[in-house]
Design a protein around this motif. Structure first.
Motif, PDB file in Angstrom:
ATOM      1  N   ALA A  56      44.209  48.075  31.714  1.00 23.23           N
ATOM      2  CA  ALA A  56      44.212  46.614  31.864  1.00 23.23           C
ATOM      3  C   ALA A  56      45.007  46.199  33.097  1.00 23.23           C
ATOM      4  N   GLY A  57      46.152  46.845  33.323  1.00 23.82           N
ATOM      5  CA  GLY A  57      46.941  46.543  34.508  1.00 23.82           C
ATOM      6  C   GLY A  57      46.206  46.884  35.793  1.00 23.82           C
ATOM      7  N   LEU A  58      45.515  48.041  35.799  1.00 22.99           N
ATOM      8  CA  LEU A  58      44.767  48.453  36.990  1.00 22.99           C
ATOM      9  C   LEU A  58      43.620  47.483  37.276  1.00 22.99           C
ATOM     10  N   LEU A  59      42.855  47.124  36.244  1.00 21.04           N
ATOM     11  CA  LEU A  59      41.750  46.191  36.441  1.00 21.04           C
ATOM     12  C   LEU A  59      42.241  44.804  36.855  1.00 21.04           C
ATOM     13  N   SER A  60      43.387  44.392  36.321  1.00 22.10           N
ATOM     14  CA  SER A  60      43.959  43.103  36.720  1.00 22.10           C
ATOM     15  C   SER A  60      44.307  43.110  38.200  1.00 22.10           C
ATOM     16  N   TRP A  61      44.868  44.217  38.664  1.00 22.83           N
ATOM     17  CA  TRP A  61      45.210  44.334  40.090  1.00 22.83           C
ATOM     18  C   TRP A  61      43.956  44.312  40.949  1.00 22.83           C
ATOM     19  N   VAL A  62      42.917  45.029  40.525  1.00 18.70           N
ATOM     20  CA  VAL A  62      41.664  45.069  41.289  1.00 18.70           C
ATOM     21  C   VAL A  62      41.031  43.677  41.354  1.00 18.70           C
ATOM     22  N   VAL A  63      40.973  42.987  40.209  1.00 23.58           N
ATOM     23  CA  VAL A  63      40.376  41.649  40.186  1.00 23.58           C
ATOM     24  C   VAL A  63      41.186  40.683  41.043  1.00 23.58           C
ATOM     25  N   THR A  64      42.510  40.773  40.968  1.00 20.38           N
ATOM     26  CA  THR A  64      43.364  39.895  41.766  1.00 20.38           C
ATOM     27  C   THR A  64      43.166  40.128  43.255  1.00 20.38           C
ATOM     28  N   ARG A  65      43.101  41.402  43.658  1.00 17.28           N
ATOM     29  CA  ARG A  65      42.876  41.721  45.065  1.00 17.28           C
ATOM     30  C   ARG A  65      41.507  41.233  45.521  1.00 17.28           C
ATOM     31  N   PHE A  66      40.504  41.431  44.675  1.00 20.66           N
ATOM     32  CA  PHE A  66      39.137  41.025  45.019  1.00 20.66           C
ATOM     33  C   PHE A  66      39.042  39.517  45.188  1.00 20.66           C
TER      34      PHE A  66
ATOM     35  N   SER B  32      41.528  37.352  45.704  1.00 19.06           N
ATOM     36  CA  SER B  32      42.389  36.849  46.773  1.00 19.06           C
ATOM     37  C   SER B  32      41.740  37.068  48.142  1.00 19.06           C
ATOM     38  N   LYS B  33      41.054  38.193  48.315  1.00 17.57           N
ATOM     39  CA  LYS B  33      40.338  38.418  49.588  1.00 17.57           C
ATOM     40  C   LYS B  33      39.189  37.442  49.745  1.00 17.57           C
ATOM     41  N   GLY B  34      38.471  37.186  48.631  1.00 23.92           N
ATOM     42  CA  GLY B  34      37.354  36.251  48.699  1.00 23.92           C
ATOM     43  C   GLY B  34      37.817  34.835  49.010  1.00 23.92           C
TER      44      GLY B  34
END
Length: 311
Positions: A294-304, A306-308
């Motif tokens: 869950a922490g890893l996916l949260s980081w990936v979604v946040t990065r995705f 924020s870049k968008g």
């Protein structure tokens, strides 16, 4: 000759505020929060990590007393090598593929419709959409289990009377049935998030789009939707985290169909390990694995997101 006498002089120096008062006030309000946070959040995680590093072993042929021994990452290796646990992750991944875009699409559609309707009708529609979210998850699953069960469901009976034979609890349809329950329960919550973001869209931008000849549909998807991308990112983050917590729907439906087993998804596997097999260390290891994911996916979604949003 008259002499003027001046009155008592007035000091123009302003009183200086007491240093540190604001910090002490903030600390008074923060201490209860951090106390509850440590007790209710950090302490259980630390306990689960410690518990996952040990295992109970019996000496001899298993007739001796149980002995707690340190096994390090042994429980994690056993969990990740368990075929049932990995199969549960495959089902969970398929659930996320179906659930996340469906929920966000439904929520965005309703939010855009709410933004376009007459102001007097908005509150009534908001209430109707949010009501399912007010229903506890267990109650919602029980309601839909009744609506899915052949022989008692008015929906199944109505479809059968029209010549359509369908079993919502079959092996092939039970997963979409769970997605339907979750969307029904959480769509209203996400509609409120997106609708609130739509209220901050500058009205002059919308007026300019209409002057340029853009219709309602093009304005909704080409103007409004890009402007609420940050809110969509928040909804996506909450939805992904919530998807990994899938437990209530399959647990309730497992009592109505044999297509859902006691270890159907990872959370059910951990529950079965803890309360049916009495293997608390492995249940703790499975829980930590889910938390890390869950922490890893949260980081990936946040990065995705924020870049968008920065483009």
């Amino acid at each position: 000759m008259s002499v003027r006498t001046s009155g008592p002089s007035r000091s123009t120096t302003k009183p200086r505020p007491i240093q540190g008062t604001g910090g002490r006030t903030a600390a008074i309000f923060l201490v209860p929060f951090f106390t509850v946070f440590l007790v209710a959040m950090i302490a259980p995680v630390v306990y689960a990590v410690g518990l996952s590093l040990f295992a109970e072993q019996r000496s001899g042929l298993g007739f001796g007393g149980a002995e707690t021994v340190f096994v390090g990452l042994g429980n994690y290796v056993d969990v990740l090598q368990n075929d049932t646990f990995i199969a549960g992750f495959a089902r969970l991944a398929l659930y996320c593929v179906l659930y996340v875009p469906t929920l966000l699409g439904v929520a965005l559609g309703f939010a855009l419709l709410l933004d376009a309707v007459v102001a007097k009708a908005r509150r009534a529609f908001q209430l109707l959409l949010f009501l399912p979210h007010a229903v506890p998850g267990v109650i919602a699953a029980l309601i839909w289990a009744y609506l899915y069960t052949p022989g008692v469901s008015p929906i199944v009976s109505a479809l059968a009377s029209g010549g359509i034979q369908i079993d919502f609890l079959s092996v092939h349809l039970v997963l979409p049935s769970m997605v339907n329950i979750a969307v029904w329960e959480w769509a209203g919550y996400n509609v409120i998030i997106l609708f609130t973001a739509l209220q901050s869209v500058p009205r002059e931008v919308l007026e300019a789009a209409r002057v340029d000849g853009a219709g309602e549909i093009r304005t909704a998807f080409s103007i409004k939707t890009p402007l609420i991308a940050p809110a969509l990112g928040v909804a996506l983050l909450f939805t992904v985290i919530g998807s990994l917590q899938l437990f209530t729907e399959p647990k309730i439906l497992s009592t109505a169909t044999t297509a859902v087993t006691s270890t159907w998804v990872p959370n059910m596997w951990a529950y079965d390990a803890a309360f049916n097999r009495n293997n608390l260390p492995q249940a703790a290891a499975a829980s930590i694995i889910l938390a890390l994911l869950a922490g890893l996916l949260s980081w990936v979604v946040t990065r995705f997101t924020s870049k968008g949003n920065s483009r």
